[in-house]
Design a protein around this motif. Sequence first.
Motif, short mmCIF file in Angstrom:
data_model
loop_
_atom_site.label_atom_id
_atom_site.label_comp_id
_atom_site.label_asym_id
_atom_site.label_seq_id
_atom_site.Cartn_x
_atom_site.Cartn_y
_atom_site.Cartn_z
N UNK A 139 5.09 -2.24 9.32
CA UNK A 139 6.41 -1.94 8.75
C UNK A 139 6.24 -1.00 7.57
N UNK A 140 6.92 0.12 7.64
CA UNK A 140 6.87 1.05 6.51
C UNK A 140 8.21 1.01 5.79
N UNK A 176 -9.68 11.44 0.19
CA UNK A 176 -9.43 10.06 -0.25
C UNK A 176 -7.96 9.74 -0.43
N UNK A 177 -7.10 10.76 -0.31
CA UNK A 177 -5.67 10.51 -0.49
C UNK A 177 -5.10 9.94 0.82
N UNK A 178 -4.41 8.82 0.73
CA UNK A 178 -3.85 8.21 1.95
C UNK A 178 -2.65 9.01 2.42
N UNK A 179 -2.56 9.21 3.75
CA UNK A 179 -1.43 10.00 4.26
C UNK A 179 -1.00 9.50 5.62
N UNK A 203 -7.83 1.74 3.96
CA UNK A 203 -7.16 0.92 2.95
C UNK A 203 -6.26 -0.14 3.57
N UNK A 204 -5.69 0.16 4.75
CA UNK A 204 -4.72 -0.77 5.33
C UNK A 204 -5.36 -1.74 6.33
N UNK A 211 0.86 -1.18 0.00
CA UNK A 211 0.00 0.00 0.00
C UNK A 211 0.89 1.23 0.00
N UNK A 212 0.67 2.11 -0.95
CA UNK A 212 1.52 3.30 -1.03
C UNK A 212 0.76 4.50 -0.46
#
Lengths: 249, 381, 236
Positions: free
Chosen positions: B142-143, B174-177, B132-133, B94-95
């Motif tokens: 873990x990133x 909706x943008x993942x941050x 999403x995650x 997942x980005x």
Amino acid sequence: MLVDARLGTDARLRVGDRLVVSATPGGAGDTVVIAGFESRAADPSEVARSEYRVRLHLDQLQSVTGYGDRVDRFAVKVRDTSVTRAAVDAINAAAFGFRAHRSREIAVETSQTFLVVSRFHRAIGIITIVASAIFLLCIMLLKVDERRRDVAALRLLGISSRTITKSVVVEAALVASLGSVAGAALGAVASAFVNWHYRAVYRTPLAFSILTPRTVAMSVALSLVLGIGAGWLAARRLARTAPLTLFGR
Amino acid sequence: MLAVLGVAVSAAMLLDMVMLATGMRQSLRSLLLSRGFQLRVAPKGTLPFDTEATLDSTSALAARLRANPDVVSVSPVLGGHVHVRPRSGDGAALTSVALGVESTVQGDYELLNGGDATADDALVVNDAFLAASHRRIGDSLTVAVDYDPQLRAYAGTRLMRLTGRARFLYLAAGQRAVAMPLATLQSLGGAARADRSSLVMVRAREGADVERTRLWIERTFPRSAAISTETAMRQVDERLSYFRQLAFILGSVSLIVGFLLVTTLVTVSVNERLGEIAVLRAIGVARHRVVTQIVLEGVAIMTVATPLGLALGLMTARWLNGILAAFPGLPEAIDFFLFQPSAAWASLGMLAVSGVLAGVYPSWRGASQPIATTLRQEAIG
Amino acid sequence: MNALTIAPGAPVLEAQSLRREYRMGDERVVAVQDVSLSIAAGEYAAIVGPSGCGKSTLLNLLGVIDRPTTGSVRIAGRQVESLSDAEATRFRLLHVGFVFQRFYLMPALSALENVELPMSEAGMARAERRARASELLGYVGLGKRERHRPSRLSGGEQQRVAVARALANRPSLLLADEPTGELDARTGTEMIALLERLSADGTTIVVVTHDEKLARATRRVVHMLDGRVERDEPVR
């Protein structure tokens, strides 16, 4: 090096000028000679970006940026479009560490902005059509109202409401036809102006407004329908009023 | 009825266009000033986060900035992307957008619940990331950063703890941050990111001359650009000039349509009442009184139509705003159509003035018809 | 301007050598020519003649609605043919009352408000004008219908409201253009009776009419033909 024509203009560069290019401001760089200028491509996704672009030999850019033997992407041209899918799958399966995308998919991603703008234009178009329908109706009412004495006289002479309505509708159709031809001409001029203006603002060869036979046909048809409809409503209003009332009695 | 509807549509469109012309600037301004930072320092020639360029020697830069008596707060931010392995271990990573911040001075997000990114391994995320995650606050994950497709490996990885949930101010819906301590994100990137930042936000002392501070920064750090709120707005304005111009053109068109509409209506009304007007003049009612009376009737139409137009305008503005909100990368807090009482007053004022002007000519013409001739014609029919 | 006084027996209206021409396309039409007329205070006169003889045009000239091509008009001692548009408007408001064939009441106003209209324009205080309008409607027999809109009144009633409106500012002269033209026989007779009562109470009246009964009810008949006064005789 090929230089963005905008940068050429803004920095007053000429072909043959020698420049030092570096990856960071003031950092160590490489001396290059300007071989020519190039205009931006007509790419909608880049229209609002104001940064300059230059084109260097791949190895030179790799050396200047310290990128080593690396690239961001490869563009692959296949023999014909029928094998694109197979080629994408083959690259994804065989090549170590690469991911292939079809150009069309990338185009869809990068043109999101313009899809939004296009939807916005469509909405504005709908609002404009509603407003102009009301406006047309008012104009037709006025036009028909100017003739109320003539209509009253015709009615008193025994001309039927139907005939009067028909003649008013024919006149409305004529007015709408002439109006839409004039409107199309005005549209063409406006379109040329819009293109000239925004090409200058965004310094791009992109066409912002395109007048196609289909858009002309649609606007003419729409204004004819609206004009005739408005004329019919106005005529019906007049034809249903008693002749003496039309005379003001 | 038609008259009221016509004027209402015209008023609605005018209101929308005034909202479009002013709203975008206003909401951008509110957004930029929402956390009190008046200046943004970015690599020269770029806008904040517009490119991948970064500022080097961030700690030295921040220290010099903090030493300036006009500066009360400095917040360096490093932007990038992180990848998170899915829970099950298979599937694509997942980005997400990642911000490295100093949590005590940051101005990029509002913490909604949980703890802030104070510890080295703390991670604050937004709802889109959580959804999403499939993770929850308290989870460890873990990133990784900088995926190298040739080596099929990341340049850096780290086990982190999800400590808080936040709303990121400058990101699109909706943008993942995720946000983490600046030092953590810098160290994840290895030597390439050591002591680097994408942007440094600066809050000046109240009463300080912000422009003077801006010039001082540009003089002191020649490889960086200090961007004031006004400059940022001007630059964004340039990019979005299309919408302002569209608003101007369509606003003018709706004003003209409103003008012609009122002229048409008053003309029809006057034509229908030429006899009445002639009699008023015959019995001694002054021409300006007759004109005023007719113009007032036009104003009455507009008064009835205006609330309808206002409601219609707000509805269409909401619809159009919904369409434009889908712009890729547009911060959620930005509204293209922002309702401000001043915008409503401005459009109402313009409409009222144009309505009165539109009514004056036909009513003056009607009141200036020769009385005897008009009476004779009206009597004869 | 409001303080015009007329000595008893002195003429209220004096017209000298009136001529009125119109241009109709390329043609010049003479509607009124060489008309001189004097109307004394309290007089009740009728102008009669066939259609198109110029009687309504003459009435418009006498009422300062229209301007003569040549000649002069004097009302209550004031020369009016050269008044500016605004002056003529004010003069009509205060000194001339009009009654039209087609009543021309304001449809949105009640009977009372229609009568109040000229007084309001003249700047009379609300209470005063309301009282006078009410009194005038009582005088013309519509005291109980003063709140009605014109659309709810019969033709005869509307014309009586028009008469009350014409009298609102106590004019020196009442001009009526075919006041019975749109009325049936019974209401026409009632209108004639009302005008006679007004004359008996001292109002100076000039009517233009085709109605023989109305003409016979006046004290003087001016016969017109082709824009000229053909005969001017008292009614026996």
